[in-house]
Design a protein around this motif. Structure first.
Motif, PDB file in Angstrom:
ATOM      1  N   ASN A  55       0.833  -1.378  -0.038  1.00  0.00           N
ATOM      2  CA  ASN A  55       0.081  -0.080   0.175  1.00  0.00           C
ATOM      3  C   ASN A  55       0.756   1.186  -0.125  1.00  0.00           C
ATOM      4  O   ASN A  55       0.373   2.564  -0.110  1.00  0.00           O
ATOM      5  N   GLY A  58       0.940   0.904  -4.013  1.00  0.00           N
ATOM      6  CA  GLY A  58      -0.187   0.673  -4.700  1.00  0.00           C
ATOM      7  C   GLY A  58      -1.102   1.664  -5.216  1.00  0.00           C
ATOM      8  O   GLY A  58      -1.618   1.681  -6.397  1.00  0.00           O
ATOM      9  N   GLU A  62       0.419   3.228 -10.972  1.00  0.00           N
ATOM     10  CA  GLU A  62      -0.115   3.204 -12.153  1.00  0.00           C
ATOM     11  C   GLU A  62       0.389   4.745 -12.925  1.00  0.00           C
ATOM     12  O   GLU A  62       0.517   4.809 -14.090  1.00  0.00           O
ATOM     13  N   PRO A 105      -0.001  -5.237 -11.955  1.00  0.00           N
ATOM     14  CA  PRO A 105      -1.407  -4.985 -11.579  1.00  0.00           C
ATOM     15  C   PRO A 105      -2.078  -6.122 -11.421  1.00  0.00           C
ATOM     16  O   PRO A 105      -3.211  -5.944 -10.242  1.00  0.00           O
ATOM     17  N   VAL A 106      -1.877  -7.356 -11.871  1.00  0.00           N
ATOM     18  CA  VAL A 106      -2.559  -8.241 -11.462  1.00  0.00           C
ATOM     19  C   VAL A 106      -2.267  -9.084 -10.145  1.00  0.00           C
ATOM     20  O   VAL A 106      -3.109  -9.462  -9.510  1.00  0.00           O
ATOM     21  N   PHE A 108      -1.362  -7.066  -7.551  1.00  0.00           N
ATOM     22  CA  PHE A 108      -1.897  -6.077  -6.877  1.00  0.00           C
ATOM     23  C   PHE A 108      -3.478  -6.488  -6.540  1.00  0.00           C
ATOM     24  O   PHE A 108      -4.134  -6.415  -5.477  1.00  0.00           O
ATOM     25  N   LYS A 109      -4.132  -6.587  -7.701  1.00  0.00           N
ATOM     26  CA  LYS A 109      -5.562  -6.881  -7.597  1.00  0.00           C
ATOM     27  C   LYS A 109      -6.131  -8.208  -7.161  1.00  0.00           C
ATOM     28  O   LYS A 109      -7.132  -8.312  -6.550  1.00  0.00           O
ATOM     29  N   PHE A 110      -5.327  -9.299  -7.436  1.00  0.00           N
ATOM     30  CA  PHE A 110      -5.705 -10.761  -7.136  1.00  0.00           C
ATOM     31  C   PHE A 110      -5.251 -11.096  -5.554  1.00  0.00           C
ATOM     32  O   PHE A 110      -5.766 -12.075  -5.183  1.00  0.00           O
ATOM     33  N   LYS A 113      -7.775 -11.162  -2.869  1.00  0.00           N
ATOM     34  CA  LYS A 113      -8.964 -11.863  -3.202  1.00  0.00           C
ATOM     35  C   LYS A 113      -9.308 -13.284  -2.349  1.00  0.00           C
ATOM     36  O   LYS A 113     -10.419 -13.438  -2.246  1.00  0.00           O
ATOM     37  N   TRP A 123       1.336 -14.546  -5.370  1.00  0.00           N
ATOM     38  CA  TRP A 123       1.468 -13.305  -5.931  1.00  0.00           C
ATOM     39  C   TRP A 123       2.470 -12.366  -5.458  1.00  0.00           C
ATOM     40  O   TRP A 123       2.712 -11.318  -6.094  1.00  0.00           O
ATOM     41  N   ASN A 380     -10.469   0.119   0.565  1.00  0.00           N
ATOM     42  CA  ASN A 380     -10.173  -0.142  -0.546  1.00  0.00           C
ATOM     43  C   ASN A 380      -8.749  -0.296  -0.661  1.00  0.00           C
ATOM     44  O   ASN A 380      -8.108  -0.282  -1.796  1.00  0.00           O
ATOM     45  N   TYR A 382      -5.255  -2.415  -0.400  1.00  0.00           N
ATOM     46  CA  TYR A 382      -4.558  -3.914  -1.074  1.00  0.00           C
ATOM     47  C   TYR A 382      -4.540  -4.891   0.069  1.00  0.00           C
ATOM     48  O   TYR A 382      -3.955  -4.382   1.156  1.00  0.00           O
TER      49      TYR A 382
END
Length: 382
Positions: A55, A58, A62, A105-106, A108-110, A113, A123, A380, A382
């Protein structure tokens, strides 16, 4: 053409400087993201600590990657021959960088989960690869610029690349890759020192100071190698800096230590390698002292100076040829047209300040440390 207020030679030089600025901007801004990713397994031992590290970068990675996108677009539009040679000849290397950057990015997002240790560990290593591999490959690429790439043009200006992927991994190029990794790790450690407290910050200071020292040592070794063991190029005679672009309209001589010619002709340029070493050493000292903000500025100075050191050495070459020196690309013979460079400059003058202002605003909004409490309050994260 008479209505364009800047002559062709000046525009070419301006775009060479702008490419340098974009490269430095990417290395400084996205460089700490890559450094933090590389440090992830070393500085974060628990899941909570890993979330803390992720974080830190994160919310900003981008936006920082915009510098890479803009730099690639600038090469495509301003120096299309450079784009054609590098993106076709270094095809596999580019795919390796792309694969590693996609993991970021994958990851960070996954990662969050699924609440499973093995899932998150996979990851986490993906995020490490997404930081380490681009840092290494970009450095290897810079090393191969000094070594020259095996390409040439025929009489119709068709490009022939005669090298292979593993030929890029020569000992000198790998040394340059290690310089890149160590300087970005030190840069990332400085950001972690700014944004975190506790064990994560303590480990970041320790590993970052070692990486900064390694940067200074490896950079000096690479400089000695360039001076006494690498063949450099020189344009024979006076290049027509305002002529239409044609890489074959010149003669090039080669000699060991040839990349030192600009430093001999302009002694003031020695300030760049000196600042590269001093910036890295100062960053190491400041990290040891726990002064993250000052260490970040020192490592940014080291990064900018190291890039400028190579830029001065190879000027006016953009991509030398190791097999046919006269096919080497320079800023005088591989640019777009006079009108294209001018229109692009106008657009850049309009939008680059907006990018800088927006980036400054984002960092102002996100100022302050990342803590376990702030992560719990932000759903929100990570």
């Amino acid at each position: 053409m008479d209505t364009i207020p800047l002559d062709y030679e000046t525009l070419r030089l301006i775009w060479w400087l702008l490419l340098g600025i974009l490269l430095i901007g990417f290395a400084v801004m996205d460089g700490f993201d890559l450094g933090v990713g590389t440090l992830l397994p070393a500085v974060a031992r628990t899941d909570a600590e890993r979330r803390l590290v992720l974080n830190v970068v994160g919310p900003v990675w981008e936006g920082n990657q915009v510098w890479l996108i803009v730099g690639g677009a600038a090469i495509f539009a301003a120096f299309p021959a450079l784009y054609a040679v590098s993106f076709s000849g270094f095809y596999l290397a580019m795919f390796l960088i792309l694969f590693a950057l996609i993991l970021r990015p994958v990851g960070f997002k996954f990662r969050s989960k699924v609440e499973d240790k093995r899932w998150r560990a996979v990851w986490d290593w993906g995020l490490f690869i997404g930081g380490f591999v681009p840092a290494l490959v970009f450095g290897v690429a810079m090393g191969n610029v000094l070594l020259g790439a095996p390409f040439h043009f025929d009489d119709t200006l068709r490009i022939y690349y005669t090298g292979g992927f593993f030929a890029l991994l020569s000992p000198f190029a790998v040394l340059c890759g290690l310089v890149s990794v160590s300087m970005l790790v030190a840069h990332g450690a400085a950001m972690l020192t700014i944004k975190t407290d506790g064990p994560v910050a303590m480990r970041a200071r320790r590993y970052g100071s070692l990486a900064a020292l390694a940067t200074a040592v490896l950079f000096v070794l690479a400089g000695i190698w360039v001076a006494f063991g690498i063949t450099g190029h020189t344009i024979v005679g006076v290049a027509d800096t305002a002529a239409a672009s044609n890489p074959l309209f010149k003669q090039v001589a080669s000699a060991t230590g040839g990349w030192m010619a600009n430093y001999q002709a302009m002694p003031w340029t020695w300030i760049f390698p000196v600042l590269g070493v001093l910036g890295a050493l100062l960053s190491a000292l400041l990290l040891r002292a726990g002064r993250g903000g000052s260490a970040f500025l020192a490592s940014a100075l080291a990064i900018a100076s190291i890039i400028l050191t190579e830029g001065v050495a190879v000027f006016p070459f953009l991509l030398p040829s190791s097999t046919h020196p006269s096919s080497s690309l320079t800023l005088w013979d591989s640019s777009s047209s006079h009108l294209t460079l001018f229109v692009m400059l106008v657009v850049t003058c309009l939008f680059l300040p907006l990018i800088i202002l927006y980036t400054s605003w984002v960092y102002r909004v996100l100022r302050g440390k990342v803590s376990p409490e702030s992560l719990e309050q932000n759903h929100n994260s990570y």
